[in-house]
Write an enzyme that holds these catalytic residues in place. Structure first.
Site, mmCIF file in Angstrom:
data_model
loop_
_atom_site.group_PDB
_atom_site.id
_atom_site.type_symbol
_atom_site.label_atom_id
_atom_site.label_comp_id
_atom_site.label_asym_id
_atom_site.label_seq_id
_atom_site.Cartn_x
_atom_site.Cartn_y
_atom_site.Cartn_z
ATOM 1 N N GLY A 1 -35.352 -22.142 19.957
ATOM 2 C CA GLY A 1 -34.206 -21.986 19.051
ATOM 3 C C GLY A 1 -33.053 -22.875 19.446
ATOM 4 O O GLY A 1 -33.079 -23.553 20.466
ATOM 5 N N GLY B 1 -30.235 -23.484 21.166
ATOM 6 C CA GLY B 1 -29.507 -22.925 22.305
ATOM 7 C C GLY B 1 -28.082 -23.424 22.396
ATOM 8 O O GLY B 1 -27.224 -22.792 23.010
ATOM 9 N N GLY C 1 -24.990 -24.329 26.829
ATOM 10 C CA GLY C 1 -24.635 -24.502 25.420
ATOM 11 C C GLY C 1 -23.901 -25.800 25.117
ATOM 12 O O GLY C 1 -23.483 -26.030 23.983
ATOM 13 N N ARG D 1 -24.751 -33.837 13.187
ATOM 14 C CA ARG D 1 -25.999 -34.512 12.826
ATOM 15 C C ARG D 1 -26.389 -34.196 11.395
ATOM 16 O O ARG D 1 -26.256 -33.057 10.944
ATOM 17 C CB ARG D 1 -27.095 -34.032 13.793
ATOM 18 C CG ARG D 1 -28.452 -34.623 13.536
ATOM 19 C CD ARG D 1 -29.362 -34.451 14.725
ATOM 20 N NE ARG D 1 -29.836 -33.085 14.901
ATOM 21 C CZ ARG D 1 -30.626 -32.702 15.912
ATOM 22 N NH1 ARG D 1 -31.004 -33.570 16.835
ATOM 23 N NH2 ARG D 1 -31.017 -31.460 16.002
ATOM 24 N N ASP E 1 -41.286 -28.579 18.973
ATOM 25 C CA ASP E 1 -39.955 -28.243 18.444
ATOM 26 C C ASP E 1 -39.164 -29.501 18.105
ATOM 27 O O ASP E 1 -38.084 -29.413 17.530
ATOM 28 C CB ASP E 1 -39.169 -27.374 19.436
ATOM 29 C CG ASP E 1 -39.109 -27.983 20.819
ATOM 30 O OD1 ASP E 1 -40.185 -28.304 21.378
ATOM 31 O OD2 ASP E 1 -38.002 -28.158 21.354
ATOM 32 N N ASN E 2 -39.686 -30.662 18.474
ATOM 33 C CA ASN E 2 -39.011 -31.919 18.159
ATOM 34 C C ASN E 2 -39.789 -32.733 17.135
ATOM 35 O O ASN E 2 -39.610 -33.935 17.030
ATOM 36 C CB ASN E 2 -38.818 -32.751 19.431
ATOM 37 C CG ASN E 2 -37.791 -32.129 20.373
ATOM 38 O OD1 ASN E 2 -36.957 -31.332 19.949
ATOM 39 N ND2 ASN E 2 -37.855 -32.480 21.637
ATOM 40 N N ASP F 1 -34.112 -35.719 17.568
ATOM 41 C CA ASP F 1 -33.860 -35.455 18.992
ATOM 42 C C ASP F 1 -34.116 -36.663 19.885
ATOM 43 O O ASP F 1 -35.168 -36.812 20.498
ATOM 44 C CB ASP F 1 -34.675 -34.245 19.482
ATOM 45 C CG ASP F 1 -33.848 -32.971 19.378
ATOM 46 O OD1 ASP F 1 -32.688 -33.060 18.932
ATOM 47 O OD2 ASP F 1 -34.355 -31.900 19.734
HETATM 48 P P1 AMP Z 1 -34.504 -30.388 23.580
HETATM 49 O O1 AMP Z 1 -35.346 -30.796 24.748
HETATM 50 O O2 AMP Z 1 -33.148 -31.028 23.548
HETATM 51 O O3 AMP Z 1 -35.226 -30.514 22.293
HETATM 52 O O4 AMP Z 1 -34.176 -28.850 23.797
HETATM 53 C C1 AMP Z 1 -35.166 -27.875 24.032
HETATM 54 C C2 AMP Z 1 -34.569 -26.490 23.958
HETATM 55 O O5 AMP Z 1 -33.603 -26.297 24.992
HETATM 56 C C3 AMP Z 1 -33.867 -26.160 22.664
HETATM 57 O O6 AMP Z 1 -34.131 -24.822 22.392
HETATM 58 C C4 AMP Z 1 -32.404 -26.389 23.007
HETATM 59 O O7 AMP Z 1 -31.546 -25.648 22.168
HETATM 60 C C5 AMP Z 1 -32.351 -25.900 24.446
HETATM 61 N N1 AMP Z 1 -31.265 -26.511 25.226
HETATM 62 C C6 AMP Z 1 -31.209 -27.765 25.716
HETATM 63 N N2 AMP Z 1 -30.061 -27.973 26.391
HETATM 64 C C7 AMP Z 1 -29.353 -26.822 26.365
HETATM 65 C C8 AMP Z 1 -28.091 -26.375 26.876
HETATM 66 N N3 AMP Z 1 -27.321 -27.173 27.603
HETATM 67 N N4 AMP Z 1 -27.722 -25.100 26.620
HETATM 68 C C9 AMP Z 1 -28.490 -24.269 25.900
HETATM 69 N N5 AMP Z 1 -29.680 -24.619 25.388
HETATM 70 C C10 AMP Z 1 -30.128 -25.869 25.611
HETATM 71 MG MG MG Z 2 -35.070 -30.381 20.438
#
Ligand code: AMP
Ligand code: MG
Length: 488
Positions: A91, A93, A127, A177, A253-254, A263
């Site tokens: 989700g 985050g 976050g 975005r 998820d990407n 992403d």
């Molecule tokens: P990503 O690798 O950027 O596609 O992120 C994978 C997951 O990690 C997604 O669910 C993001 O929302 C979560 N996420 C990445 N960085 C953070 C962060 N700094 N705080 C909270 N959630 C994060």
């Molecule tokens: Mg992502």
């Protein structure tokens, strides 16, 4: 709070249709938001007044501090396979969907914030996002767009005024975005895992209406949706490879349902051609290496197919065979797109399979700079082969290939000069070279935004050579191996 003079009015289609796939949420406050970059071209495309976005009300919206008219900000729920390991609950985050708008061409586009604070999906994360990676997403997305590759795009990057702790303290930032939607393979995995048939049905219908409306007419719409996504992703990954792009984190998820690239994390463009190139420091096994991207995409599409089985047939056992056939068609589809891309890059119309195959073998053996090699071919067509031969070790081998290729070029219906011009329209001079991206991001984090804006301007016009920009067309002179470009 809702702003008095909202710079944009949004719809809440996702929220209306897809209860169960989000949590309403508000962004964390930003102490002193400042606009670092605004994409005026994109604003115009969206029919949004750029001046309104630059106003204090506009910047507040872009930072998440104010909610535009009509918006219901939500954190979207999704699951995902990350490097092959399933997480049932990822989700947003640190992101929020603000809502949708209709652009000047009548297309629905999501407006979404990344780096806007912790959400119920944040797990251990803070976050937050930091300035460098959000600017990387901006510049690489603009480069992809200019190269004609489907992509999400940055509307703006705003610094929040907060310091975010990574390995060192860094400026916090929020990326606004724009995407044709944020539906991912992981969204379907999440919906399927709830075992709520109504939810999965609503998601499937929404995805079809939004991205692949022709699927609604099919005998089995969910199977037709799968086929459309397989086709869109096969085309997308072929386009990535035509420009030497390595996504770096092709987790489920990407991967979008729309077929847009999403992403931009540890992504980068090849300098030297090598299918084993990996840019992510966490991709130890090379799962998402340049040459593995088609396999990775197909693997993700198999996960998508699994999540759709109950929508394809009442008895999911009956769905396995047709779904498998569609997923298996990825290879043939990818090969067709990639072959067409390579034929265009060498200026040939019709089938020249052996020439293409032998060229890929030469590139793999000799590791020339990918972008310069292909761009140099138009010079070779016009009579000067040195831009190509100067990039390789075994000049004789490449020269022999060039001779065969020139014969093929010369026996086409169109003039060789026309072919050379056509090649210059598909082989870029300028891509976001890793060392330039790093330098621009470092400068921006240190407070100098000028190199970033210059780089965006360079990559936004990739095909026409411009005097004074020679340095942007070169690979990293100090590259001794593959550098890791990571960071979120
Ligand atoms: P990503 O690798 O950027 O596609 O992120 C994978 C997951 O990690 C997604 O669910 C993001 O929302 C979560 N996420 C990445 N960085 C953070 C962060 N700094 N705080 C909270 N959630 C994060
Ligand atoms: Mg992502």
């Amino acid at each position: 709070m809702t702003v008095a003079a909202s710079p944009v009015t949004l719809d809440d289609w996702f929220v209306r249709d897809l209860g169960g796939l989000y949590q309403p949420w508000a962004a964390a406050p930003s102490p002193s938001p400042e606009l670092v970059a605004l994409n005026e071209d994109l604003a115009a495309e969206l029919g949004v007044d750029a001046a309104a976005l630059q106003s204090p009300e506009g910047v507040a919206v872009l930072a998440g501090a104010a909610v535009p008219t009509g918006a219901t900000p939500v954190a979207m729920a999704y699951a995902g396979h990350q490097f092959g390991n399933y997480s049932p609950r990822l989700g947003d985050g640190r992101a929020l969907l603000l809502g949708e708008l209709t652009d000047t061409a009548g297309r629905r586009r999501d407006l979404h914030l990344k780096g806007s604070g912790r959400t119920p999906f944040a797990r251990g994360g803070d976050g937050r996002a930091t300035l460098g990676p959000m600017l990387r997403e901006y510049v690489v997305g603009e480069a992809m767009h200019a190269l004609g590759i489907p992509t999400t795009r940055a509307l703006a990057v705003v610094t929040t005024g907060e310091t975010v702790m990574r390995e060192t303290p860094l400026p916090g930032a929020v990326l606004a975005r724009v995407a044709s939607s944020h539906l991912r393979v992981g969204t379907f995995q999440y919906a399927a895992a709830t075992r709520d048939a109504d939810l999965l049905r609503r998601l499937t219908d929404h995805a079809i209406a939004r991205h692949h409306p022709q699927a609604a007419e099919a005998e089995r719409p969910a199977l037709a949706l799968l086929e459309s996504v397989v086709e869109a992703q096969a085309a997308l990954v072929a386009q990535w490879m035509d420009v030497g792009f390595v996504h770096g984190v092709m987790n489920t998820d990407n991967m979008t349902i729309s077929g847009e690239t999403i992403d931009y994390g540890p992504c980068a463009f090849l300098d030297a051609y090598d299918p084993a190139t990996v840019f992510s420091s966490i991709d130890h096994g090379g799962r998402y290496a340049f040459g593995n991207q088609p396999q990775a995409a197909q693997w993700n599409l198999a996960r998508f197919a699994e999540s759709l089985l109950t929508m394809i047939a009442d008895d999911p056992e009956q769905a396995i065979e047709p779904a498998t056939a569609v997923v298996s068609s990825f290879g043939e589809r990818f090969t067709r797109h990639r072959s067409a891309g390579l034929h265009a890059k060498i200026g040939l119309v019709g089938e020249h399979t052996e020439l293409v195959r032998d060229l890929v073998t030469l590139l793999t053996d000799q590791h020339p700079d990918h972008t310069r090699f292909f761009r140099g071919l138009s010079a070779a067509a016009r009579g000067n082969a040195s831009p190509v031969l100067d990039l390789v070790v075994d000049r004789d081998a490449v020269d022999a290939w060039l001779t065969r290729w020139r014969t093929a070029l010369g026996s086409q219906e169109r003039q060789v000069a026309e072919s050379a011009d056509a090649m210059d329209r598909v082989n870029p001079v300028y891509i976001p070279r890793n060392h330039h991206v790093e330098a621009a991001l470092d400068a921006a984090v240190a407070g100098d935004h000028a190199p970033f804006h210059r780089l965006v301007d360079v990559v936004a016009h990739p095909y026409a050579e411009r005097p004074g920009l020679e340095d942007y067309a070169k690979g990293d002179p100090s590259a001794t191996g593959y550098v890791t470009y990571c960071g979120t």
